[in-house]
Design an enzyme around this catalytic site. Structure first.
Site, PDB file in Angstrom:
ATOM      1  N   GLU A 186       0.800  -1.030   0.053  1.00 41.02           N
ATOM      2  CA  GLU A 186       0.069  -0.044  -0.128  1.00 41.02           C
ATOM      3  C   GLU A 186       0.737   1.228  -0.544  1.00 41.02           C
ATOM      4  O   GLU A 186       0.495   2.141  -0.733  1.00 41.02           O
ATOM      5  CB  GLU A 186      -1.436   0.376   1.093  1.00 41.02           C
ATOM      6  CG  GLU A 186      -2.081   0.491   0.869  1.00 41.02           C
ATOM      7  CD  GLU A 186      -3.348   0.835   2.033  1.00 41.02           C
ATOM      8  OE1 GLU A 186      -2.658  -0.207   2.632  1.00 41.02           O
ATOM      9  OE2 GLU A 186      -3.968   1.064   2.453  1.00 41.02           O
ATOM     10  N   GLU A 192       1.846   1.988  -3.869  1.00 49.84           N
ATOM     11  CA  GLU A 192       0.895   2.278  -3.910  1.00 49.84           C
ATOM     12  C   GLU A 192       0.241   3.342  -3.725  1.00 49.84           C
ATOM     13  O   GLU A 192       0.615   4.126  -4.482  1.00 49.84           O
ATOM     14  CB  GLU A 192      -0.084   1.298  -4.337  1.00 49.84           C
ATOM     15  CG  GLU A 192      -1.021   1.667  -4.923  1.00 49.84           C
ATOM     16  CD  GLU A 192      -2.783   1.090  -4.444  1.00 49.84           C
ATOM     17  OE1 GLU A 192      -3.077   0.035  -3.694  1.00 49.84           O
ATOM     18  OE2 GLU A 192      -3.781   1.356  -4.892  1.00 49.84           O
ATOM     19  N   CYS A 208      -8.001  -2.055   4.221  1.00 43.46           N
ATOM     20  CA  CYS A 208      -8.107  -3.083   5.170  1.00 43.46           C
ATOM     21  C   CYS A 208      -9.543  -3.175   5.672  1.00 43.46           C
ATOM     22  O   CYS A 208      -9.604  -5.001   5.859  1.00 43.46           O
ATOM     23  CB  CYS A 208      -7.475  -2.654   5.981  1.00 43.46           C
ATOM     24  SG  CYS A 208      -5.459  -1.941   5.605  1.00 43.46           S
ATOM     25  N   SER A 248      -7.365   1.785  -2.215  1.00 42.95           N
ATOM     26  CA  SER A 248      -6.515   0.886  -2.797  1.00 42.95           C
ATOM     27  C   SER A 248      -6.495  -0.204  -3.451  1.00 42.95           C
ATOM     28  O   SER A 248      -7.656  -0.898  -2.796  1.00 42.95           O
ATOM     29  CB  SER A 248      -5.942   0.661  -1.646  1.00 42.95           C
ATOM     30  OG  SER A 248      -4.494  -0.775  -1.167  1.00 42.95           O
ATOM     31  N   LYS A 287     -14.822  -9.991   8.582  1.00 41.40           N
ATOM     32  CA  LYS A 287     -14.306 -10.462   7.681  1.00 41.40           C
ATOM     33  C   LYS A 287     -14.825 -12.044   7.296  1.00 41.40           C
ATOM     34  O   LYS A 287     -14.526 -12.597   7.122  1.00 41.40           O
ATOM     35  CB  LYS A 287     -13.264 -10.935   8.995  1.00 41.40           C
ATOM     36  CG  LYS A 287     -12.311  -9.395   8.901  1.00 41.40           C
ATOM     37  CD  LYS A 287     -11.228  -8.645   8.532  1.00 41.40           C
ATOM     38  CE  LYS A 287     -10.399  -7.621   8.127  1.00 41.40           C
ATOM     39  NZ  LYS A 287      -9.675  -7.419   7.094  1.00 41.40           N
ATOM     40  N   GLU A 326     -15.992 -11.327   3.929  1.00 39.12           N
ATOM     41  CA  GLU A 326     -14.652 -11.210   2.895  1.00 39.12           C
ATOM     42  C   GLU A 326     -14.151 -12.612   2.845  1.00 39.12           C
ATOM     43  O   GLU A 326     -13.705 -12.529   1.740  1.00 39.12           O
ATOM     44  CB  GLU A 326     -13.739  -9.735   3.764  1.00 39.12           C
ATOM     45  CG  GLU A 326     -12.721  -9.681   3.519  1.00 39.12           C
ATOM     46  CD  GLU A 326     -11.400  -9.213   3.613  1.00 39.12           C
ATOM     47  OE1 GLU A 326     -11.206  -7.677   3.578  1.00 39.12           O
ATOM     48  OE2 GLU A 326     -11.010  -9.772   5.062  1.00 39.12           O
ATOM     49  N   GLU A 371     -14.049 -13.638  -5.181  1.00 37.96           N
ATOM     50  CA  GLU A 371     -12.385 -13.098  -5.704  1.00 37.96           C
ATOM     51  C   GLU A 371     -11.763 -13.431  -4.828  1.00 37.96           C
ATOM     52  O   GLU A 371     -10.268 -14.051  -5.195  1.00 37.96           O
ATOM     53  CB  GLU A 371     -12.239 -12.257  -6.295  1.00 37.96           C
ATOM     54  CG  GLU A 371     -12.762 -10.977  -4.802  1.00 37.96           C
ATOM     55  CD  GLU A 371     -14.019 -10.390  -4.609  1.00 37.96           C
ATOM     56  OE1 GLU A 371     -15.027 -10.645  -4.884  1.00 37.96           O
ATOM     57  OE2 GLU A 371     -13.877  -9.249  -4.236  1.00 37.96           O
ATOM     58  N   CYS A 390     -10.513  -1.674  14.517  1.00 41.42           N
ATOM     59  CA  CYS A 390     -10.509  -2.970  15.176  1.00 41.42           C
ATOM     60  C   CYS A 390     -10.634  -3.020  16.193  1.00 41.42           C
ATOM     61  O   CYS A 390     -11.603  -3.793  17.009  1.00 41.42           O
ATOM     62  CB  CYS A 390     -10.017  -3.765  14.700  1.00 41.42           C
ATOM     63  SG  CYS A 390      -9.659  -3.271  12.561  1.00 41.42           S
TER      64      CYS A 390
HETATM   65  S1  SF4 Z   1     -13.495  -4.928  13.102  1.00 39.78           S
HETATM   66 FE1  SF4 Z   1     -14.815  -2.914  12.414  1.00 39.78          FE
HETATM   67  S2  SF4 Z   1     -12.990  -1.550  11.697  1.00 39.78           S
HETATM   68 FE2  SF4 Z   1     -12.221  -3.688  11.893  1.00 39.78          FE
HETATM   69  S3  SF4 Z   1     -12.329  -4.328   9.262  1.00 39.78           S
HETATM   70 FE3  SF4 Z   1     -13.482  -5.259  10.637  1.00 39.78          FE
HETATM   71  S4  SF4 Z   1     -15.127  -3.678   9.922  1.00 39.78           S
HETATM   72 FE4  SF4 Z   1     -13.608  -3.210   9.938  1.00 39.78          FE
END
Ligand code: SF4
Ligand code: SF4
Ligand code: SF4
Ligand code: FES
Lengths: 172, 575
Positions: free
Chosen positions: B280, B283, B300, B320, B359, B362, B367, B505
């Site tokens: 990053e 970049e 992130c 990014s 997450k 994600e 992909e 987080c």
């Molecule tokens: S805990 Fe909250 S701030 Fe951290 S990556 Fe997950 S959604 Fe984003």
């Protein structure tokens, strides 16, 4: 909560959409505009499906959740199309005791719809209502402006036929 | 000032104070349920906080009832206690009665209130709960509306803190409930999966999807080589699951616990955070030098990414292209690590421990399989790891400190501060400065981007690049404000960091409960301690394991292999 079917909005004409946008434009920026806008819009579109709610939300710059919250709170807003002939069955205590539920079941089967829905051809819509104050005539059902008294389920096909245009109603 | 008496004790408070607050001043804790101090949320909905007042014939809800001069309040008379109990009985009559089976068992505020007011039987008829439907459409969260007590905390957090405005009360009377707009399933909605609603929900009505059984199954499978990564914030949260003070830094004990659970290798997401900074940072420099799209924005946080995809699609080119550390870790684990360890990548099973519900989503994005396999197999939250450790009967507090496994466990102080708002920015600036000037930044602590202010700004001289202007926001409602300014063209930032959750987080949707702003601060401090006092290396580009990864495998930042494994693209999703 009843789940709104998403659709493209193709069922509404260009003129209807134009009217909807006109209503939104007229009220934009006014505080408390949401309810009057929804009332006027429903008068144009007949009901308030997801596409219409999205259009109103975007037009007024409000979260969709606000619009949906209001639409579900007030009983005069509907998210399902109404029939040309709206059947309202009283399920108040007196009607309930005298067999309103049998009529509800019979109508659901013969029209092939659930409470709150209308037939595919939009001929009949079905809803239940709290006590209509005609307990002496129980069980009561109202179609459009007409009150039908002491209705037995065997009489239902006959009653429906009076309202029916081209639509077929099977005698279940 | 207003003088009144509460339970015959005198108290003096400013005008406008509620009875609830006044009572707290003299250490009388009136039970509450719908109220949520941190959000300043007092809807007056549940009536659990009833008290007797000499100015009113009926009992009053103390959380919304203001004090008045000379007023007399009684908080636990017979009448009050009976009424409170009736209120809770009524709530319970419209609630499932199988607490033992609920994921919130032991952490539920409704259970706690029932205990506090002493409910022993329910004298009203239980309602039929079959009208409700569970929504398990998403990978991240599970909604069970039958358990909703209509406190509206989730509605408040989704609107005020996150600016997503998805949840709403709908319907009325018996049919009233709290749902996503249009009654959509979460998976069909514009939910970011940040999980803040699950953080504030007092009951099991919104919870993280529990994936612990999938982890147990992998651990029990002899064919699988199970490796684990832990996000930065987890080491500053996990102790709370076992009654340790908020802000305890438990890296060593966390590693020991994971080994005892049976993981074959205990690595660290912080390693991948360092890798993210390498990619990053380069970049950013490339975009600045080659007139690329600016401001560049961090990528992130999957909650933030989904937010942009729904609400600010025109800003997708600003994101990014770097994958998040979690996903970089998975892609490297099933290629580079498989190679050096001599393990068939199809047998590698990657588990992530994240402070985060988004997450989970994600890792499941279609992909995210550039290694040729699903890069990350299962994601569990800090709370779920707590459950596994308890399930294994480990006495966490007395575990010895252990060290991570090489090479993907090694990390720098820059990697660890990713867990706090501003941390990614600080880490990136440290490395960008060194790349441009060839020198270490004179002061590695960039205080302007630390702390809990909603939007933070800084400007830094970076050698021949001149002044680099940056902004940091956390909480998506703050991000919205910043993005509206970017779109209006009234900003001239080069780089923006956004984290969806308040505090970053450390305040994620998977954090130990209950949450509070004070805990965010303490957890962030723990990460800054890890950076300044524990780690010898404080810059990502100085992490020897990262240097080895580039030398033997990736060759160079933004190189051919990086492009294939570490970068991604985004999808416009519609509001
Ligand atoms: S805990 Fe909250 S701030 Fe951290 S990556 Fe997950 S959604 Fe984003
Ligand atoms: S996960 Fe976040 S965005 Fe989704 S409903 Fe909950 S608070 Fe709103
Ligand atoms: S889902 Fe949870 S937070 Fe939301 S209103 Fe219901 S009980 Fe409250
Ligand atoms: S806490 Fe006062 S009404 Fe709920």
């Amino acid at each position: 909560m009843e789940r709104v079917e998403e659709s493209s909005g193709a069922e509404f004409s260009a003129q209807q959409w134009q009217d909807v946008d006109g209503i939104i434009d007229q009220h934009r920026g006014q505080p408390g505009a949401l309810i009057p806008v929804l009332e006027e819009v429903q008068a144009v579109t007949g009901y308030l499906p997801a596409v219409v709610q999205r259009r109103v939300a975007r037009g007024l710059g409000l979260p969709l959740s606000r619009v949906y919250g209001v639409v579900t709170f007030y009983s005069f807003f509907t998210m399902k199309p109404r029939g040309r002939h709206q059947i309202r069955i009283c399920t108040g205590t007196a009607c309930h005791v005298r067999g309103a539920q049998r009529n509800v079941n019979q109508l659901k089967t013969s029209l092939g719809i659930e409470i709150g829905e209308c037939t595919d051809d939009r001929e009949f819509g079905l809803e239940t209502v709290r006590c209509l104050g005609a307990c002496g005539l129980a069980p009561v059902l109202v179609i459009d402006q007409d009150t039908h008294r002491q209705v037995k389920k065997e009489q239902l096909p006959q009653i429906l036929r009076q309202y029916q245009g081209a639509a077929e109603v099977s005698e279940g | 000032m207003i003088k009144l008496s509460i339970d015959d004790l005198p108290v003096e408070v400013p005008n406008g104070t509620t009875v609830l607050e006044a009572a707290r001043r003299i250490n009388i804790h009136i039970p509450t349920l719908c109220a949520y101090q941190e959000l300043n949320h007092f809807p007056g909905a549940c009536r659990v906080c009833l008290v007797e007042c000499d100015r009113s014939r009926s009992l009053v809800a103390s959380c919304v009832f203001p004090v008045a001069e000379g007023m007399k309040i009684w908080t636990h008379t017979e009448r009050v206690r009976k009424a409170r109990r009736a209120v809770v009985e009524f709530l319970l009559s419209d609630h499932p009665d199988d607490c033992q089976l609920c994921q919130k068992n032991g952490a539920c505020e409704l259970q706690a209130i029932a205990e506090q007011v002493g409910v022993r039987k329910i004298r009203v008829n239980r309602s039929d709960l079959s009208r409700h439907q569970i929504d398990s459409s998403s990978e991240a969260l599970r909604r069970d509306p039958a358990k909703c007590i209509y406190c509206l905390r989730c509605v408040a957090v989704c609107a005020q803190v996150q600016g997503v405005n998805l949840l709403t009360p709908a319907g009325r009377g018996f049919d009233a409930r709290v749902v996503p707009a249009l009654g959509l399933d979460l998976a069909d909605s514009n939910c970011t999966y940040c999980g803040q609603c699950a953080v504030v929900c007092p009951t099991g009505a919104i919870v993280e999807k529990d994936d612990t059984e999938r982890v147990w199954a992998a651990l029990a499978d002899p064919q699988k080589h199970v490796i684990v990564q832990e996000a930065p914030a987890v080491r500053a949260q996990l102790g709370e699951e076992f009654g340790m003070d908020p802000g305890s830094l438990v890296t060593g004990q966390m590693i020991a616990a994971l080994r005892r659970l049976g993981f074959d290798q205990v690595f660290d997401t912080n390693f991948a955070a360092d890798l993210t900074i390498m990619e990053e940072g380069h970049e950013l420099l490339q975009r600045v030098k080659q007139n690329g799209v600016l401001p560049m924005m961090t990528s992130c946080c999957p909650g933030w990414i989904k937010f942009v995809e729904h609400f600010y699609p025109s800003l997708i080119p600003n994101l990014s292209t770097c994958k998040s550390p979690q996903q970089m870790f998975g892609a490297i684990a099933k290629t580079y690590y498989a190679q050096i360890a001599g393990v068939d990548p199809k047998d590698i099973f990657v588990v992530s421990i994240m402070p985060c519900t988004a997450k989970k989503y994600e890792a499941a994005r279609p992909e995210m399989c550039d290694s040729g396999f699903r890069d990350v197999d299962v994601v569990i939250t800090t709370r779920e790891l707590g459950r596994m450790i308890r399930g294994a009967g480990l006495d966490f507090v007395s575990l010895p400190d252990e060290d991570y496994d090489p090479p993907m466990g090694q990390y720098s102080g820059a990697g660890t501060i990713f867990g706090a708002t501003g941390g990614v920015m600080e880490a990136a600036l440290r490395t960008a400065y060194a790349v441009v000037t060839g020198k270490t930044m004179p002061n590695l602590d960039i205080q302007q981007v630390r702390g809990l202010a909603g939007v933070k700004e800084a400007a830094l001289e970076v050698g021949k690049l001149g002044q680099v202007r940056v902004a940091v926001a956390h909480g998506l409602a703050n991000a919205r404000k910043l993005m509206d300014r970017v779109i209006a063209g009234t900003t001239d930032y080069h780089f923006i960091e956004i984290m969806a959750c308040p505090g970053g987080c450390v305040g994620g949707g998977g954090q130990p409960l209950p949450a509070s702003e004070e805990k965010l601060r303490l957890r962030a401090e723990a990460l800054y301690r890890d950076d300044a006092l524990v780690q010898k290396v404080r810059e990502s580009h100085m992490n020897p394991a990262i240097l080895a990864l580039y030398e033997h495998f990736l060759r160079e930042p933004l190189g051919y292999r990086s492009h294939g494994l570490l970068h991604t693209k985004y999808t416009e999703r519609g509001e």
